[in-house]
Design an enzyme around this catalytic site. Structure first.
Site, short mmCIF file in Angstrom:
data_model
loop_
_atom_site.label_atom_id
_atom_site.label_comp_id
_atom_site.label_asym_id
_atom_site.label_seq_id
_atom_site.Cartn_x
_atom_site.Cartn_y
_atom_site.Cartn_z
N GLY A 90 26.67 27.71 5.75
CA GLY A 90 25.93 28.78 6.43
C GLY A 90 26.92 29.70 7.13
O GLY A 90 27.87 29.22 7.73
N ARG A 109 26.20 27.14 -0.01
CA ARG A 109 26.30 25.72 0.32
C ARG A 109 26.58 24.93 -0.95
O ARG A 109 25.86 25.07 -1.94
CB ARG A 109 25.00 25.23 0.96
CG ARG A 109 24.71 25.87 2.31
CD ARG A 109 23.58 25.14 3.01
NE ARG A 109 23.12 25.84 4.21
CZ ARG A 109 23.65 25.68 5.42
NH1 ARG A 109 24.67 24.86 5.57
NH2 ARG A 109 23.17 26.33 6.47
N ASN A 152 30.70 21.31 8.97
CA ASN A 152 30.84 19.88 8.65
C ASN A 152 30.98 19.53 7.18
O ASN A 152 31.92 18.85 6.79
CB ASN A 152 29.64 19.13 9.23
CG ASN A 152 29.95 18.70 10.64
OD1 ASN A 152 30.92 18.00 10.87
ND2 ASN A 152 29.15 19.15 11.59
N THR A 160 30.86 27.55 12.91
CA THR A 160 29.43 27.21 12.90
C THR A 160 28.81 27.54 14.24
O THR A 160 29.42 27.30 15.30
CB THR A 160 29.13 25.72 12.57
OG1 THR A 160 27.76 25.45 12.93
CG2 THR A 160 29.99 24.73 13.29
N ASP A 215 26.50 25.92 15.35
CA ASP A 215 26.03 24.63 15.89
C ASP A 215 27.04 23.97 16.84
O ASP A 215 26.67 23.09 17.60
CB ASP A 215 25.73 23.65 14.75
CG ASP A 215 24.56 24.13 13.89
OD1 ASP A 215 23.75 24.92 14.39
OD2 ASP A 215 24.49 23.71 12.72
N MET A 248 18.24 27.39 16.73
CA MET A 248 18.81 26.70 15.56
C MET A 248 19.56 25.42 15.95
O MET A 248 20.07 25.31 17.06
CB MET A 248 19.72 27.62 14.77
CG MET A 248 18.97 28.45 13.76
SD MET A 248 20.09 29.29 12.63
CE MET A 248 18.96 29.72 11.32
N HIS A 253 19.63 21.61 13.59
CA HIS A 253 18.82 20.49 13.10
C HIS A 253 19.34 19.15 13.58
O HIS A 253 18.56 18.23 13.83
CB HIS A 253 18.78 20.49 11.56
CG HIS A 253 17.69 21.34 11.02
ND1 HIS A 253 17.93 22.48 10.30
CD2 HIS A 253 16.35 21.22 11.13
CE1 HIS A 253 16.77 23.04 9.99
NE2 HIS A 253 15.80 22.29 10.47
N ARG A 307 2.55 30.02 22.99
CA ARG A 307 3.05 30.84 21.88
C ARG A 307 4.41 30.29 21.44
O ARG A 307 5.17 29.76 22.25
CB ARG A 307 3.23 32.30 22.31
CG ARG A 307 1.96 33.01 22.66
CD ARG A 307 1.08 33.26 21.44
NE ARG A 307 -0.07 34.10 21.75
CZ ARG A 307 -1.21 33.67 22.28
NH1 ARG A 307 -1.36 32.39 22.57
NH2 ARG A 307 -2.20 34.50 22.52
N GLN A 312 20.22 34.53 14.97
CA GLN A 312 21.27 33.83 15.73
C GLN A 312 22.59 33.77 14.97
O GLN A 312 23.63 33.48 15.55
CB GLN A 312 20.79 32.40 16.07
CG GLN A 312 19.63 32.39 17.05
CD GLN A 312 18.88 31.06 17.05
OE1 GLN A 312 19.16 30.22 17.87
NE2 GLN A 312 17.95 30.87 16.13
#
Ligand code: F6P
Length: 357
Positions: free
Chosen positions: A11, A74, A112, A134, A136, A178, A180, A275, A283
């Site tokens: 990503g 990916r 990763n 990343t 993340d 974001m 996971h 909501r 992002q």
């Protein structure tokens, strides 16, 4: 003469271009005879020999540009040893292209999964230097990855904007951030924007604790509550399921994501007006923030230094504000997640933030 192959995989995120520019500038400023082979769309480009020749000029004016001039895709590590649909051995193909082009090294920018493949290529005898990207921030061996700070800024702004409308309407708002597998982005954006509840994959939540926090706020006169929820947030109940049981549950899952499930439960059990807002790929988009521009440039520059010295098999990262090199075998396959006991989590709790635990 140096022949350098370069690719961006996984990503995308902000500052990929800034990092590549850093590598190329630092090398071409020191050595005139350099050939740069830009493999297109990640490992795919290296597997199928899809590349473009680049010069220093191609890296001019891209410091502030989001995305990646090389494109990305990916290439799952778990399938890397499996032949493609035409029976091609992907690892062998990458090696062959590397040797055919007589490359001195590969510069690989990724997260990763990308690092697992980069380490595999190193084990196969290729010269590799990597850079940690990343949003993340979950790469082992570096305090920060580039892209992360920009994503924190964007997610923070999204939650900031939600505050005013949540206040006007006296609503509960869930902003899905974001991530996971890890909650660094949600934790940082949540704290930066004053979220009342932060839910991350590493700290499973109990819906009743979330309701308790909302009631506590209402009792204190607060009209609204903001939840920053990571994509991978998980309830205590679900966290106890085996992998198989969880997969079974997800087969009949009626929600687009966990935030919508939480929203439904809150409506049902607490009778509140809820909501959901999902900033999603915004992002990862747009221009890198100044921090990431500097950080990625520093990493690129240090990667250039390693290449000039012929030192390979490292990821360039940062520890205690100093740029460091970490052996690839120490990075590959490890996830840097948020510990439930981390001081930042304890500090957030002291500020009154609930983690729903
Ligand atoms: O790994 C980075 C990341 O942005 C995660 O935070 C997110 O869950 C995922 O990629 C989204 O992937 P894709 O762009 O393939 O939908």
């Amino acid at each position: 003469m140096k022949r350098i192959g370069m690719l961006t995989s996984g990503g995308d995120c902000q500052a990929l271009n800034a990092a590549m520019r850093g590598v190329v500038k630092s090398i071409t400023n020191a050595e005139k005879d350099v050939e740069i082979y830009g493999f297109l769309e990640g490992y795919k480009g290296l597997i199928y020999g899809n590349f473009t020749m680049l010069t220093g000029k191609d890296f001019s004016g891209i410091l502030t540009k989001g995305g990646t001039i090389l494109g990305s895709s990916r290439t799952p590590f778990k399938l890397i040893r499996e032949p493609d649909e035409n029976g091609l051995d992907k690892v062998e193909a990458m090696k062959q292209n590397y040797y055919k082009l007589k490359l001195d090294c590969l510069v690989i920018l990724g997260g990763n999964g990308t690092h697992k493949t980069a380490n595999l290529l190193r084990e196969e005898g290729l010269n590799v230097v990597t850079l940690p990207k990343t949003i993340d921030n979950d790469l082992w061996g570096t305090d920060m990855t580039f892209g992360f700070q920009t994503a924190v800024d964007i997610a923070t702004e999204a939650i900031d904007r939600i505050h005013t409308t949540a206040d006007s309407h006296g609503r509960v708002f869930i902003v899905e951030v974001m991530g996971h597998k890890v909650g660094w982005l949600t934790l940082n954006a949540g704290m930066a924007s004053g979220a009342d509840i932060i839910l991350i994959p590493e700290i499973p939540y109990d819906i009743d604790k979330i309701i308790e926090k909302i009631h506590e706020r209402t009792a204190r006169g607060s009209k609204f509550t903001i939840l920053a929820v990571a994509e991978g947030a998980i309830s205590k109940k679900d966290a106890k399921l085996s992998k198989k049981e969880y997969k079974e549950k997800m087969k009949n899952y009626k929600y687009p994501s966990v935030s919508y499930e939480i929203a439904d439960l809150l409506r049902e059990k607490a009778g509140v007006d809820v909501r959901v807002t999902v900033p999603g790929h915004t992002q990862r988009g747009g221009s890198p923030c100044p921090y990431d521009r500097v950080f990625a440039s520093r990493l690129g520059s240090e990667a250039g230094k390693l290449i000039l010295k012929g030192e390979y098999g490292f990821m360039v990262g940062i520890k205690n504000r100093e740029i460091i090199k970490v052996p690839l075998e120490e990075v590959a396959g490890k996830l840097k997640s948020v510990s439930a006991d981390a001081t930042i989590v304890k500090e957030a709790k002291m500020l009154g933030i609930s983690f729903g635990d």
